[in-house]
Design a protein around this motif. Structure first.
Motif, PDB file in Angstrom:
ATOM      1  N   MET A 165       0.844  -1.197   0.000  1.00  0.00           N
ATOM      2  CA  MET A 165       0.000   0.000   0.000  1.00  0.00           C
ATOM      3  C   MET A 165       0.879   1.246   0.000  1.00  0.00           C
ATOM      4  O   MET A 165       2.076   1.192   0.293  1.00  0.00           O
ATOM      5  CB  MET A 165      -0.902   0.007   1.244  1.00  0.00           C
ATOM      6  CG  MET A 165      -0.143   0.229   2.550  1.00  0.00           C
ATOM      7  SD  MET A 165      -1.152   0.074   4.026  1.00  0.00           S
ATOM      8  CE  MET A 165      -1.300  -1.716   4.106  1.00  0.00           C
ATOM      9  N   TRP A 166       0.262   2.355  -0.341  1.00  0.00           N
ATOM     10  CA  TRP A 166       0.891   3.662  -0.193  1.00  0.00           C
ATOM     11  C   TRP A 166       0.231   4.376   0.981  1.00  0.00           C
ATOM     12  O   TRP A 166      -0.999   4.319   1.149  1.00  0.00           O
ATOM     13  CB  TRP A 166       0.729   4.504  -1.454  1.00  0.00           C
ATOM     14  CG  TRP A 166       1.689   4.167  -2.547  1.00  0.00           C
ATOM     15  CD1 TRP A 166       1.464   3.401  -3.643  1.00  0.00           C
ATOM     16  CD2 TRP A 166       3.052   4.606  -2.649  1.00  0.00           C
ATOM     17  NE1 TRP A 166       2.582   3.307  -4.426  1.00  0.00           N
ATOM     18  CE2 TRP A 166       3.578   4.053  -3.842  1.00  0.00           C
ATOM     19  CE3 TRP A 166       3.876   5.403  -1.854  1.00  0.00           C
ATOM     20  CZ2 TRP A 166       4.883   4.269  -4.256  1.00  0.00           C
ATOM     21  CZ3 TRP A 166       5.182   5.627  -2.270  1.00  0.00           C
ATOM     22  CH2 TRP A 166       5.679   5.065  -3.453  1.00  0.00           C
ATOM     23  N   ARG A 167       1.053   5.019   1.822  1.00  0.00           N
ATOM     24  CA  ARG A 167       0.528   5.810   2.932  1.00  0.00           C
ATOM     25  C   ARG A 167       0.932   7.273   2.766  1.00  0.00           C
ATOM     26  O   ARG A 167       2.023   7.578   2.285  1.00  0.00           O
ATOM     27  CB  ARG A 167       1.077   5.295   4.269  1.00  0.00           C
ATOM     28  CG  ARG A 167       0.601   3.910   4.635  1.00  0.00           C
ATOM     29  CD  ARG A 167       0.957   3.551   6.061  1.00  0.00           C
ATOM     30  NE  ARG A 167       2.353   3.842   6.410  1.00  0.00           N
ATOM     31  CZ  ARG A 167       2.965   3.315   7.454  1.00  0.00           C
ATOM     32  NH1 ARG A 167       2.327   2.469   8.239  1.00  0.00           N
ATOM     33  NH2 ARG A 167       4.225   3.630   7.717  1.00  0.00           N
ATOM     34  N   LYS A 168       0.044   8.149   3.162  1.00  0.00           N
ATOM     35  CA  LYS A 168       0.321   9.585   3.165  1.00  0.00           C
ATOM     36  C   LYS A 168       0.170  10.087   4.594  1.00  0.00           C
ATOM     37  O   LYS A 168      -0.889   9.917   5.210  1.00  0.00           O
ATOM     38  CB  LYS A 168      -0.654  10.326   2.242  1.00  0.00           C
ATOM     39  CG  LYS A 168      -0.413  11.833   2.206  1.00  0.00           C
ATOM     40  CD  LYS A 168      -1.421  12.527   1.290  1.00  0.00           C
ATOM     41  CE  LYS A 168      -1.173  14.026   1.251  1.00  0.00           C
ATOM     42  NZ  LYS A 168      -2.176  14.727   0.388  1.00  0.00           N
ATOM     43  N   ASP A 169       1.239  10.668   5.120  1.00  0.00           N
ATOM     44  CA  ASP A 169       1.248  11.134   6.510  1.00  0.00           C
ATOM     45  C   ASP A 169       0.854  10.012   7.470  1.00  0.00           C
ATOM     46  O   ASP A 169       0.142  10.237   8.463  1.00  0.00           O
ATOM     47  CB  ASP A 169       0.311  12.334   6.685  1.00  0.00           C
ATOM     48  CG  ASP A 169       0.748  13.539   5.855  1.00  0.00           C
ATOM     49  OD1 ASP A 169       1.956  13.671   5.601  1.00  0.00           O
ATOM     50  OD2 ASP A 169      -0.130  14.326   5.444  1.00  0.00           O
ATOM     51  N   GLY A 170       1.299   8.791   7.154  1.00  0.00           N
ATOM     52  CA  GLY A 170       1.047   7.671   8.038  1.00  0.00           C
ATOM     53  C   GLY A 170      -0.286   6.986   7.871  1.00  0.00           C
ATOM     54  O   GLY A 170      -0.545   5.959   8.513  1.00  0.00           O
ATOM     55  N   GLU A 171      -1.145   7.505   6.990  1.00  0.00           N
ATOM     56  CA  GLU A 171      -2.460   6.918   6.763  1.00  0.00           C
ATOM     57  C   GLU A 171      -2.544   6.342   5.349  1.00  0.00           C
ATOM     58  O   GLU A 171      -2.061   6.963   4.390  1.00  0.00           O
ATOM     59  CB  GLU A 171      -3.565   7.964   6.952  1.00  0.00           C
ATOM     60  CG  GLU A 171      -3.629   8.562   8.350  1.00  0.00           C
ATOM     61  CD  GLU A 171      -4.082   7.548   9.393  1.00  0.00           C
ATOM     62  OE1 GLU A 171      -4.823   6.615   9.011  1.00  0.00           O
ATOM     63  OE2 GLU A 171      -3.704   7.700  10.567  1.00  0.00           O
ATOM     64  N   GLU A 172      -3.136   5.160   5.225  1.00  0.00           N
ATOM     65  CA  GLU A 172      -3.266   4.535   3.908  1.00  0.00           C
ATOM     66  C   GLU A 172      -4.075   5.430   2.969  1.00  0.00           C
ATOM     67  O   GLU A 172      -5.109   5.984   3.348  1.00  0.00           O
ATOM     68  CB  GLU A 172      -3.951   3.168   4.028  1.00  0.00           C
ATOM     69  CG  GLU A 172      -4.055   2.436   2.697  1.00  0.00           C
ATOM     70  CD  GLU A 172      -4.675   1.053   2.830  1.00  0.00           C
ATOM     71  OE1 GLU A 172      -4.859   0.390   1.793  1.00  0.00           O
ATOM     72  OE2 GLU A 172      -4.981   0.645   3.979  1.00  0.00           O
ATOM     73  N   THR A 173      -3.578   5.581   1.742  1.00  0.00           N
ATOM     74  CA  THR A 173      -4.267   6.395   0.749  1.00  0.00           C
ATOM     75  C   THR A 173      -4.588   5.564  -0.485  1.00  0.00           C
ATOM     76  O   THR A 173      -3.832   4.655  -0.847  1.00  0.00           O
ATOM     77  CB  THR A 173      -3.412   7.616   0.344  1.00  0.00           C
ATOM     78  OG1 THR A 173      -4.126   8.387  -0.637  1.00  0.00           O
ATOM     79  CG2 THR A 173      -2.070   7.197  -0.253  1.00  0.00           C
ATOM     80  N   HIS A 174      -5.726   5.869  -1.109  1.00  0.00           N
ATOM     81  CA  HIS A 174      -6.151   5.153  -2.311  1.00  0.00           C
ATOM     82  C   HIS A 174      -6.188   6.071  -3.536  1.00  0.00           C
ATOM     83  O   HIS A 174      -6.391   5.595  -4.647  1.00  0.00           O
ATOM     84  CB  HIS A 174      -7.533   4.534  -2.102  1.00  0.00           C
ATOM     85  CG  HIS A 174      -7.581   3.567  -0.952  1.00  0.00           C
ATOM     86  ND1 HIS A 174      -7.098   2.283  -1.030  1.00  0.00           N
ATOM     87  CD2 HIS A 174      -8.045   3.713   0.325  1.00  0.00           C
ATOM     88  CE1 HIS A 174      -7.269   1.667   0.124  1.00  0.00           C
ATOM     89  NE2 HIS A 174      -7.833   2.517   0.970  1.00  0.00           N
ATOM     90  N   GLU A 175      -5.975   7.343  -3.317  1.00  0.00           N
ATOM     91  CA  GLU A 175      -6.036   8.305  -4.413  1.00  0.00           C
ATOM     92  C   GLU A 175      -4.825   8.146  -5.333  1.00  0.00           C
ATOM     93  O   GLU A 175      -3.678   8.267  -4.909  1.00  0.00           O
ATOM     94  CB  GLU A 175      -6.084   9.727  -3.855  1.00  0.00           C
ATOM     95  CG  GLU A 175      -6.272  10.793  -4.929  1.00  0.00           C
ATOM     96  CD  GLU A 175      -6.415  12.182  -4.343  1.00  0.00           C
ATOM     97  OE1 GLU A 175      -6.488  13.145  -5.129  1.00  0.00           O
ATOM     98  OE2 GLU A 175      -6.460  12.305  -3.099  1.00  0.00           O
ATOM     99  N   GLY A 176      -5.087   7.876  -6.600  1.00  0.00           N
ATOM    100  CA  GLY A 176      -4.014   7.705  -7.576  1.00  0.00           C
ATOM    101  C   GLY A 176      -3.230   6.420  -7.417  1.00  0.00           C
ATOM    102  O   GLY A 176      -2.155   6.280  -8.007  1.00  0.00           O
TER     103      GLY A 176
END
Length: 336
Positions: free
Chosen positions: A228-239
């Protein structure tokens, strides 16, 4: 490609960490040059353990732990069973050709069967299905103890098999008793190999500066993993685009998860992390998105470079079967 081949390549890609599987794939073909008329592959926990083909007429081990624990009688018994199955499948091709009003050409009959066992709950399940020329032909439903015919040409077989109660009972017994017992034996024989955990090597790849960033993990085992990809420590699904788990030629696995950052300022890239994790194991591999660590082909005349693109390799036998199925579909579309 229809369900049968999807199952052949990707079955159990997301099973739990305590669920084991035993699967066999039979492939019978006619008029295919330089390819055995009959091939059998046996797999435990998605690792090939045995193989038989009509050229050698022998069952051979694909794992050292099989050689160390199995006696000669086992190999003789397996070979005898596969030789008998070869004759049955040869006849099945002719029967299928008659059902589909075919007189010649390249044709393939496949059988996939096996079972699963959850070593935590002790629950078992079984499955069996036949395919013809790359499409589902007839499938056994263990819950209803009946056969399902996706194609009208299989209805005759369905009625014949459903009406044979002794046959249905033996099939059910195999998938609820015999198959799980053998699966437990194989898991015990190869426990040190099958139950191992190998963390991956992770790389950040990008074809061009305008392309998505690919976080690529390779060399991991087992295949029960997520990325997965995380942004600021939270999983992100955008893009985010998640790829399939694929097999390397050494029995390990690889997968990629892509991230499109075209609308994200470069100074915000380090807010993203790529995370690899095994199901049921609290050990992650985290890679911070660092622009200087990205391997890219930008500015190179040769787009494909073995140092920049990790090759996707599957087992040679599976590739051969897929190629054959593709060839058949191509012939159908061209009317040959």
């Amino acid at each position: 490609m229809r369900t049968f081949m999807m199952l052949l390549l990707y079955w159990t890609a997301s099973v739990s960490a305590v669920k084991h599987s035993l699967k066999y794939f039979y492939t019978a073909s006619s008029q295919v040059p330089n390819f055995p008329e009959f091939v059998v592959v046996g797999m435990v926990d998605d690792v090939q353990m045995v193989q038989f083909d009509s050229n050698t007429m022998k069952t051979v081990s694909k794992q050292d732990w099989m050689n160390r624990t199995i006696d000669e009688q086992y190999w003789e018994r397996e070979t005898g069973g596969f030789v008998s199955a070869q004759q049955v499948f040869k006849a099945n091709i002719e029967i299928a050709k008659q059902r589909f009003n075919q007189t010649g050409g390249v044709h393939i009959v496949q059988r996939m069967y096996g079972c699963e066992w959850d070593d935590a709950t002790n629950e078992v399940d079984g499955y069996e299905q036949f395919g013809y020329d790359g499409e589902d032909f007839i499938i056994f439903d263990l819950q209803t103890e009946t056969w399902v015919a996706p194609q009208r040409q299989a209805i005759i077989t369905k009625h014949k098999w459903d009406s044979n109660k002794a046959f249905i009972t033996s099939v059910k017994n195999y998938y609820t008793q015999i198959c799980p017992e053998w699966l437990k034996k194989y898991v015990n024989y190869g426990r040190s190999s099958l139950m191992r955990t190998v963390l991956p090597s992770v790389s950040l790849l990008q074809k061009y500066s305008s392309s998505a960033i690919s976080c690529h993990a390779t060399g991991f085992y087992p295949d029960r993993a997520v990325m997965m990809w995380r942004k600021d420590g939270e999983e992100t699904h955008e893009g985010v685009e998640i790829g399939e788990i694929l097999t390397n030629n050494d029995g390990t696995f690889q997968m990629s998860v892509n991230l499109d950052l075209r609308s994200v300022p470069a100074e915000d890239w380090r807010r993203y992390d790529c995370v690899f994790q095994f199901s049921g194991i609290n050990e992650n591999v985290t890679t911070t998105l660092d622009k200087t660590a990205i391997r890219t082909n930008e500015g190179k005349k040769i787009i494909r470079n073995d140092e920049d693109v990790v090759p996707i390799v599957t087992a040679a036998l599976v590739l051969a079967v897929v190629a054959l199925i593709g060839f058949i579909i191509y012939k159908k579309k061209t009317g040959e």
